[in-house]
Design a protein around this motif. Structure first.
Motif: not given
Length: 490
Positions: A299, A328, A331, A334, A385, A388-389
């Motif tokens: 990532y 993204l 993420s 997450f 995002l 997702y968090a």
């Protein structure tokens, strides 16, 4: 054998399958992206909103119930097969009747024919899902891995051959059906399961109780993931869906390889040890450490290399995917937390609480996508995002609650990966300062320079930086590559 070694041995074949599937899928995906246009992929993604939605109803979660159950007899597998087959036939009939209405709502007559063909997969699914559940329950991940790779090869090669001949979006649909048929023909004899019809109301109700909650969670998670595709398809058209979906699918890839590979073995191990909280806590936090350790560097790389990567690999027609992909990529942490926390919730039968979390995330997702539309595809990515968090934090809370753990344990599990990736990020930032001009003039040289530097640096830091919680993993890899002598058997 320690629990950590058990996780490693259980995930070896699943991880190999994940790596192989993602690598092959990436290669085939690039080939198809070169042969097709974003609108072709957008059309497929749009019809998959409906087929995927109904797919969770078709399964009913009973396959997962068979994996989680303390006991599963052959009669149970036949009963689940019978129910899924009846539901699958009914679903196909429903799509045959209502697909013209869906096509009319989107204003695209093509969707009617695409849906009728795609819906054939529902009749085939019970012949694949039930024997797969048997393999997962028996932890026969080696066989499952080879079946998964074989199915992917058949599906992708069929799609590529048809796309080469100019069949457009139809090549993707026919490829999916070819993969389903190939998987059915090989998984049944390998699993040792034979299709049979059986009805048992009492046992079905027992399995369905867990299965319904599990499938409800999966359904809401699916709907949450498809919300952006649905809204973009209706508001901006198939090309925007194809572009954003490319960014979203690429951002999910490292998670699919690492976290997805660990999920099934950890879920099965947690199910076995569901009454032993000490062992369950160890399994959960050890899995989190390993998942973060192996997924986060990808990532970090995606954040730096999204723009040159899209341009070099996919071509200029996909360039609008680059900025959403970079966003993204943030993420990654997450995804790791949500995935492994979900294994805890499923094993501890806390799916009712998880369902409420997923419903809240779904509502937030719709709000985030509509709000982000004002800022284009990057705005939608920032909205996702944030969701997702939220979801990672909520699922981590549920896992801590279920295992009677403390948040400091979660932080300690993630700390080694966070330190290593922060150091790698800082060094890539420094390198970018010196070679930034290459980003636009020679994107391939920039991409290879950053990737090679980041990979070597991360490997060196991982092997030699003394970090609490990584010693056993470091020793294992040092022995594998010859930096430490192998242990001799006693």
């Amino acid at each position: 054998m320690s629990a950590g070694q058990s996780i490693r041995n259980s995930t070896k074949w699943v991880f190999f399958g994940g790596i192989g599937s993602q690598a092959l899928g990436f290669i085939f995906g690039v080939t198809l992206a070169r042969l097709l246009v974003p609108a072709d992929f957008g059309a497929l993604v749009t019809i998959q909103i409906f087929t995927g939605l109904v797919g969770y109803i078709a399964g009913g979660g009973m396959g997962q119930a068979l994996v989680q159950a303390r006991e599963a007899r052959n009669e149970d597998y036949q009963m689940v097969f019978t129910f899924q087959l009846i539901i699958g036939i009914a679903i196909y009939a429903g799509f045959f009747v209502f697909s013209p209405l869906i096509a009319r709502w989107f204003g695209n007559p093509l969707y009617s024919s695409l849906l009728k063909l795609s819906a054939l997969s529902f009749v085939l699914r019970p012949f694949v899902n039930v024997p797969n559940s048997k393999l997962f329950r028996e932890m026969r991940f080696k066989e499952n891995t080879f079946i998964q790779l074989f199915t992917l090869l058949v599906s992708s090669l069929t799609s590529i051959a048809l796309a080469w001949q100019g069949y457009g979006v139809w090549s993707l649909v026919w490829g999916g059906l070819a993969g389903s048929i190939a998987g059915m023909l090989i998984v049944i004899p390998v699993s040792g399961w034979k299709p049979g019809l059986r009805l048992n109301g009492a046992r079905a109700k027992e399995l369905a109780r867990y299965g319904f909650t599990a499938s409800s969670n999966d359904l809401v998670i699916y709907l949450r993931g498809q919300t952006s595709n649905f809204i973009l398809s209706h508001q901006l058209g198939t090309a925007a869906v194809g572009l954003f979906n490319k960014a979203d699918s690429l951002s999910q890839m490292p998670n699919g390889v690492v976290s997805g590979a660990v999920y099934h073995p950890v879920f099965r191990a947690l199910s076995k040890e569901q009454d032993n909280l000490d062992k369950s806590r160890y399994l959960y936090f050890r899995a989190l450490t390993l998942v973060a350790l192996y997924s986060l560097p990808f990532y970090v790389g995606l954040w730096w290399l999204a723009d040159p990567f899209i341009l070099v690999v996919y071509g200029a027609k996909w360039q609008a995917s680059a900025q959403p992909l970079a966003i993204l990529a943030l993420s990654g942490l997450f995804f790791a937390i949500e995935n492994q926390s979900g294994a805890v919730a499923a094993a501890q039968n806390q799916l009712g609480i998880e369902l409420r979390i997923q419903l809240a995330s779904w509502a937030l997702m719709a709000l985030a996508v509509y709000s982000g539309l004002h800022f284009g595809l990057p705005g939608v990515a920032w909205g996702l995002l944030c969701v997702y968090a939220f979801n990672a934090a909520a699922m981590a809370w549920l896992a801590q609650r279920s295992l009677q753990a403390r948040w400091v344990m979660l932080l300690n599990a993630l700390k080694p990966a966070l330190i290593l990736n922060s150091l790698m990020f800082a060094n890539l930032l420094l390198l970018d300062h010196f070679i930034h001009a290459l980003r636009h003039s020679q994107p391939l040289v920039y991409m290879l320079s950053m990737a090679a530097t980041g990979s070597v640096l991360y490997a060196v830091l991982f092997l030699f930086l003394p970090l609490s919680g990584l010693h056993a993993e470091q020793v294992t890899w040092k022995r594998k590559i010859g930096l430490m002598p192998q242990l001799l058997p006693k």
